[in-house]
Design a protein around this motif. Structure first.
Motif, PDB file in Angstrom:
ATOM      1  N   ARG A 396      -6.098   0.362  11.974  1.00 14.16           N
ATOM      2  CA  ARG A 396      -6.969   1.281  11.248  1.00 14.16           C
ATOM      3  C   ARG A 396      -6.158   2.235  10.366  1.00 14.16           C
ATOM      4  NH1 ARG A 396     -12.209   1.056  12.357  1.00 14.16           N
ATOM      5  NH2 ARG A 396     -12.881  -0.078  14.225  1.00 14.16           N
ATOM      6  N   GLU A 397      -4.971   2.584  10.798  1.00 17.89           N
ATOM      7  CA  GLU A 397      -4.102   3.418   9.973  1.00 17.89           C
ATOM      8  C   GLU A 397      -3.716   2.651   8.697  1.00 17.89           C
ATOM      9  OE1 GLU A 397       0.342   5.476  10.121  1.00 17.89           O
ATOM     10  OE2 GLU A 397      -0.607   4.790  11.980  1.00 17.89           O
ATOM     11  N   GLY A 398      -3.421   1.354   8.852  1.00 16.58           N
ATOM     12  CA  GLY A 398      -3.112   0.529   7.687  1.00 16.58           C
ATOM     13  C   GLY A 398      -4.294   0.417   6.744  1.00 16.58           C
ATOM     14  N   LEU A 399      -5.502   0.293   7.303  1.00 23.68           N
ATOM     15  CA  LEU A 399      -6.709   0.222   6.477  1.00 23.68           C
ATOM     16  C   LEU A 399      -6.917   1.520   5.711  1.00 23.68           C
ATOM     17  CD1 LEU A 399      -9.299  -1.262   5.633  1.00 23.68           C
ATOM     18  CD2 LEU A 399     -10.410  -0.274   7.667  1.00 23.68           C
ATOM     19  N   ARG A 400      -6.707   2.653   6.368  1.00 23.19           N
ATOM     20  CA  ARG A 400      -6.867   3.950   5.701  1.00 23.19           C
ATOM     21  C   ARG A 400      -5.870   4.074   4.545  1.00 23.19           C
ATOM     22  NH1 ARG A 400      -3.915   8.105   5.919  1.00 23.19           N
ATOM     23  NH2 ARG A 400      -2.856   7.444   7.826  1.00 23.19           N
ATOM     24  N   GLU A 401      -4.622   3.663   4.767  1.00 22.14           N
ATOM     25  CA  GLU A 401      -3.613   3.725   3.705  1.00 22.14           C
ATOM     26  C   GLU A 401      -4.022   2.846   2.523  1.00 22.14           C
ATOM     27  OE1 GLU A 401      -0.063   2.473   5.646  1.00 22.14           O
ATOM     28  OE2 GLU A 401       0.153   4.305   6.847  1.00 22.14           O
ATOM     29  N   LEU A 402      -4.557   1.695   2.822  1.00 21.60           N
ATOM     30  CA  LEU A 402      -4.985   0.776   1.770  1.00 21.60           C
ATOM     31  C   LEU A 402      -6.147   1.358   0.960  1.00 21.60           C
ATOM     32  CD1 LEU A 402      -5.052  -1.901   0.278  1.00 21.60           C
ATOM     33  CD2 LEU A 402      -6.298  -2.891   2.205  1.00 21.60           C
ATOM     34  N   LEU A 403      -7.130   1.921   1.650  1.00 17.04           N
ATOM     35  CA  LEU A 403      -8.292   2.482   0.968  1.00 17.04           C
ATOM     36  C   LEU A 403      -7.913   3.696   0.120  1.00 17.04           C
ATOM     37  CD1 LEU A 403     -10.889   2.093   3.851  1.00 17.04           C
ATOM     38  CD2 LEU A 403     -10.902   0.880   1.659  1.00 17.04           C
ATOM     39  N   GLU A 404      -6.967   4.482   0.589  1.00 19.40           N
ATOM     40  CA  GLU A 404      -6.484   5.607  -0.212  1.00 19.40           C
ATOM     41  C   GLU A 404      -5.834   5.089  -1.494  1.00 19.40           C
ATOM     42  OE1 GLU A 404      -3.889   7.638   2.444  1.00 19.40           O
ATOM     43  OE2 GLU A 404      -5.492   8.804   3.406  1.00 19.40           O
ATOM     44  N   GLY A 405      -5.075   4.014  -1.376  1.00 15.19           N
ATOM     45  CA  GLY A 405      -4.470   3.406  -2.549  1.00 15.19           C
ATOM     46  C   GLY A 405      -5.514   2.842  -3.499  1.00 15.19           C
ATOM     47  N   MET A 406      -6.569   2.203  -2.939  1.00  4.19           N
ATOM     48  CA  MET A 406      -7.648   1.670  -3.758  1.00  4.19           C
ATOM     49  C   MET A 406      -8.356   2.772  -4.529  1.00  4.19           C
ATOM     50  SD  MET A 406      -9.324  -1.204  -1.231  1.00  4.19           S
ATOM     51  CE  MET A 406     -10.775  -1.367  -2.277  1.00  4.19           C
ATOM     52  N   GLU A 407      -8.541   3.913  -3.888  1.00  2.00           N
ATOM     53  CA  GLU A 407      -9.234   5.034  -4.532  1.00  2.00           C
ATOM     54  C   GLU A 407      -8.388   5.589  -5.675  1.00  2.00           C
ATOM     55  OE1 GLU A 407     -12.381   7.801  -2.393  1.00  2.00           O
ATOM     56  OE2 GLU A 407     -10.345   8.590  -2.140  1.00  2.00           O
ATOM     57  N   ARG A 408      -7.070   5.707  -5.470  1.00  2.00           N
ATOM     58  CA  ARG A 408      -6.196   6.198  -6.531  1.00  2.00           C
ATOM     59  C   ARG A 408      -6.158   5.200  -7.697  1.00  2.00           C
ATOM     60  NH1 ARG A 408      -3.330   8.571  -2.080  1.00  2.00           N
ATOM     61  NH2 ARG A 408      -2.248   6.613  -1.608  1.00  2.00           N
ATOM     62  N   PHE A 409      -6.120   3.923  -7.378  1.00  2.00           N
ATOM     63  CA  PHE A 409      -6.111   2.896  -8.417  1.00  2.00           C
ATOM     64  C   PHE A 409      -7.434   2.917  -9.198  1.00  2.00           C
ATOM     65  CE2 PHE A 409      -6.738  -1.728  -9.542  1.00  2.00           C
ATOM     66  CZ  PHE A 409      -5.762  -1.785 -10.531  1.00  2.00           C
ATOM     67  N   SER A 410      -8.535   3.092  -8.495  1.00  3.61           N
ATOM     68  CA  SER A 410      -9.848   3.157  -9.148  1.00  3.61           C
ATOM     69  C   SER A 410      -9.920   4.331 -10.113  1.00  3.61           C
ATOM     70  CB  SER A 410     -10.958   3.270  -8.099  1.00  3.61           C
ATOM     71  OG  SER A 410     -11.039   2.080  -7.322  1.00  3.61           O
ATOM     72  N   LYS A 411      -9.339   5.448  -9.717  1.00  2.62           N
ATOM     73  CA  LYS A 411      -9.329   6.624 -10.590  1.00  2.62           C
ATOM     74  C   LYS A 411      -8.524   6.339 -11.858  1.00  2.62           C
ATOM     75  CE  LYS A 411      -8.113  11.554 -10.578  1.00  2.62           C
ATOM     76  NZ  LYS A 411      -7.545  12.678  -9.764  1.00  2.62           N
ATOM     77  N   GLU A 412      -7.414   5.640 -11.706  1.00  5.08           N
ATOM     78  CA  GLU A 412      -6.576   5.308 -12.862  1.00  5.08           C
ATOM     79  C   GLU A 412      -7.282   4.325 -13.784  1.00  5.08           C
ATOM     80  OE1 GLU A 412      -3.104   5.714 -15.227  1.00  5.08           O
ATOM     81  OE2 GLU A 412      -3.863   6.873 -13.506  1.00  5.08           O
ATOM     82  N   LEU A 413      -8.046   3.388 -13.213  1.00  5.17           N
ATOM     83  CA  LEU A 413      -8.769   2.406 -14.025  1.00  5.17           C
ATOM     84  C   LEU A 413      -9.783   3.074 -14.950  1.00  5.17           C
ATOM     85  CD1 LEU A 413      -9.433  -0.446 -11.412  1.00  5.17           C
ATOM     86  CD2 LEU A 413      -7.889  -0.550 -13.385  1.00  5.17           C
ATOM     87  N   ARG A 414     -10.340   4.192 -14.520  1.00  3.65           N
ATOM     88  CA  ARG A 414     -11.352   4.887 -15.327  1.00  3.65           C
ATOM     89  C   ARG A 414     -10.761   5.489 -16.607  1.00  3.65           C
ATOM     90  NH1 ARG A 414     -13.571   6.637 -10.071  1.00  3.65           N
ATOM     91  NH2 ARG A 414     -15.652   5.688  -9.837  1.00  3.65           N
ATOM     92  N   LYS A 415      -9.431   5.542 -16.704  1.00  6.71           N
ATOM     93  CA  LYS A 415      -8.796   6.170 -17.856  1.00  6.71           C
ATOM     94  C   LYS A 415      -8.739   5.245 -19.067  1.00  6.71           C
ATOM     95  CE  LYS A 415      -5.754   9.165 -15.094  1.00  6.71           C
ATOM     96  NZ  LYS A 415      -4.333   9.513 -14.797  1.00  6.71           N
ATOM     97  N   THR A 416      -8.961   3.967 -18.853  1.00 11.59           N
ATOM     98  CA  THR A 416      -8.861   3.016 -19.958  1.00 11.59           C
ATOM     99  C   THR A 416     -10.201   2.332 -20.199  1.00 11.59           C
ATOM    100  OG1 THR A 416      -8.098   1.291 -18.423  1.00 11.59           O
ATOM    101  CG2 THR A 416      -6.422   2.545 -19.590  1.00 11.59           C
ATOM    102  N   GLU A 417     -10.384   1.872 -21.424  1.00 10.38           N
ATOM    103  CA  GLU A 417     -11.604   1.163 -21.786  1.00 10.38           C
ATOM    104  C   GLU A 417     -11.520  -0.273 -21.277  1.00 10.38           C
ATOM    105  OE1 GLU A 417     -14.015  -0.261 -25.806  1.00 10.38           O
ATOM    106  OE2 GLU A 417     -12.412   1.240 -25.932  1.00 10.38           O
ATOM    107  N   GLY A 418     -12.548  -0.701 -20.592  1.00  9.92           N
ATOM    108  CA  GLY A 418     -12.532  -2.040 -20.018  1.00  9.92           C
ATOM    109  C   GLY A 418     -12.274  -1.993 -18.530  1.00  9.92           C
ATOM    110  N   ARG A 419     -12.317  -3.142 -17.896  1.00  5.81           N
ATOM    111  CA  ARG A 419     -12.241  -3.199 -16.440  1.00  5.81           C
ATOM    112  C   ARG A 419     -10.825  -3.384 -15.899  1.00  5.81           C
ATOM    113  NH1 ARG A 419     -16.389  -7.976 -15.515  1.00  5.81           N
ATOM    114  NH2 ARG A 419     -15.404  -8.600 -17.486  1.00  5.81           N
TER     115      ARG A 419
END
Length: 529
Positions: A396-419
């Protein structure tokens, strides 16, 4: 038993020796190429306790050739048995019997049970070897004496048959030549349906081997061959179509299941038509005794088997590894991606927006380098913590680390046009760095339960702001250059089960087991494979 002896026996010796060699090659194939475990125990025998897995692969019908390895073994062995039977029958003054190639038994144990097939071939090897050891003595029967051979000439029932006159030596030679063609089909099935590792010369006709050697000599430059002996069009075990290699072809040492190697595969396929390469399946699994005396969880330990050719050019034995035409070597997954991209850029013929690294924009290139490293650490390495660590709290600790990374990556994706990460949904090195693991997240739900389900609406992502990640994944899956690199999901699920059960003993697994992240593995400390 008294064996039949022949005049002109010397004319049979090289032919029988060829048959023995072919039978031994087929036995070795059964020992090494029927499982993604590698299945090599150092004794040349098939391990009985993984026999179900091997028999499944042995009898699996390949959709390409519409037949199984077992069917090709049975058919080719049937021809060899019939043609050599006169050599091994009791002495008699009567001519050799009629050889009826089309009178055959289908679905027998040779076709359906790999151990039985292996035993039948071993017995025949022993008998033919004994024949070769016999002294040459006169006999009333010559090896060149006429024999009758019959075939079905039509599919009617009863079949229309016709007998031809031949010689014993000719029929033994025919059975050897016939077997080579079926061995070639066995190779196709192993490489395309089960991801087996097949020795390079297996199933290759002698005439083809001679031609390839001549081509290699003709195209050699300063002692370094610019053409591989495997220069051809073929499909790899993951379904990647590899084109006829141009003069600058690269030997690509890889493994169908490895996400690190998957990065390089994606780069090569992204630039398909602009870079030539030959796929060399170089990694598998082999079961070994527990050398440490550990009790573990009752599972068997599986270590990586690595091809000799890979070890020769990269002593670390890691995939992906690229062997260049001039003999130089490029390794490390992200480095190989950059090399492929630079190689194509230097050749020309592609626009900037088709390149994976945006060299035309230094700021965007720098941003890509930063995020390529971030997703590797935050969204790839936790994958192994979830699977390798056996305590639920650690998973579960590994899952939490992964989801935190996914959230940061998702935030970065919003900075550019397109998916995708770069503007205009241009695929780049960040996308290629992450995708092989992101696509594999489906294994969590299978091995760790629905609480670990990373998918839209999955329990694991509930409450996390990761919708841009799923949009990114959808966009990647719309690209043909991506989807044609994907391994079979069920086969991969079976493969990764060795990590989930704690039985995998790879460098990455050992690193996670000793408490560091997967990307922090050490060649010396984690040298268990």
């Amino acid at each position: 038993m008294i064996r039949r002896t022949y005049k002109n026996r010397d004319s049979l010796i090289p032919t029988v020796q060829t048959v023995v060699s072919i039978l031994n090659d087929k036995i070795n194939f059964l020992d090494t190429s029927l499982s993604d475990y590698g299945n090599k125990d150092g004794k040349g025998d098939i391990n009985g306790d993984i026999n179900d897995n091997i028999n499944d692969n042995y009898t699996r019908v390949c959709p390409i050739v519409k037949a199984s390895i077992g069917q090709h073994v049975r058919h080719s062995l049937h021809h060899i048995t019939l043609s050599t039977l006169p050599l091994l029958t009791p002495s008699t003054s009567s001519p050799p019997p009629l050889i009826e190639y089309d009178e055959r038994v289908r679905g027998d144990l040779v076709e359906t049970d790999v151990k039985h097939a292996r035993s039948a071939m071993k017995t025949l090897v022993t008998d033919l070897s004994n024949f070769l050891l016999q002294p040459s003595t006169p006999s009333s029967i010559s090896s060149t004496a006429p024999v009758s051979v019959s075939f079905f000439l039509s599919p009617t029932s009863p079949p229309s048959t016709l007998a031809y006159t031949s010689t014993l030596s000719r029929e033994v030679a025919f059975s050897a030549h016939h077997a080579l063609h079926h061995m070639a089909m066995m190779r196709v099935i192993a490489e395309n349906s089960i991801g087996g590792i097949v020795e390079e010369g297996f199933g290759v006709a002698n005439g083809t081997k001679i031609w390839r050697e001549q081509e290699m000599k003709k195209n050699s430059i300063d002692g370094v061959h610019g053409l591989s002996s495997a220069r051809r069009t073929f499909s790899t075990s993951v379904g990647v179509s590899v084109s006829d290699a141009p003069s600058d072809e690269i030997k690509y040492f890889t493994a169908w299941f490895c996400p690190f190697a998957h990065r390089c595969t994606m780069a090569l396929e992204h630039h398909k038509g602009h870079v030539g390469y030959v796929w060399k399946e170089s990694l598998g699994w082999e079961k070994r005794d527990n050398e440490d005396g550990e009790v573990g969880n009752g599972k068997d330990w599986y270590y990586h088997w690595k091809s000799e050719e890979l070890m020769e050019c990269n002593p670390a034995g890691m995939v992906p590894t690229l062997l260049l035409p001039d003999g130089r070597v490029v390794s490390e997954s992200i480095v190989t991606v950059e090399y492929v991209d630079n190689h194509v850029r230097m050749k020309g013929g592609r626009e900037d927006e088709e390149m994976l690294v945006p060299r035309e924009d230094p700021v965007e290139e720098a941003r890509g380098r930063v995020w390529s490293d971030k997703v590797a650490r935050e969204m790839c390495s936790p994958y192994y913590k979830i699977l390798v660590r056996q305590e639920e709290e650690e998973q579960r600790e590994g899952l939490r680390e992964l989801l935190e990374g996914m959230e940061r990556f998702s935030k970065e994706l919003r900075k550019t046009e397109g998916r995708l990460f770069m503007e205009g949904e241009r695929i780049g090195i960040v996308d290629i760095t992450l995708f092989p693991w992101a696509w594999r997240y489906y294994v969590f739900e299978h091995y760790r339960g629905e609480d670990f389900a990373i998918k839209r609406g999955g329990k694991a992502v509930s409450g996390w702001d990761v919708e841009p990640f799923f949009d990114w994944l959808d966009c990647m899956m719309e690209k043909d250059s991506v989807t044609r690199t994907l391994p079979d999901m069920e086969r991969y699920l079976d493969h990764i089960g060795k990590y989930a059960s704690g039985s995998a003993r790879s460098k990455v697994a050992e690193a996670v087991r000793r408490g560091v992240s997967a990307h922090e593995y050490d060649d010396k400390k984690d040298m268990r494979d």
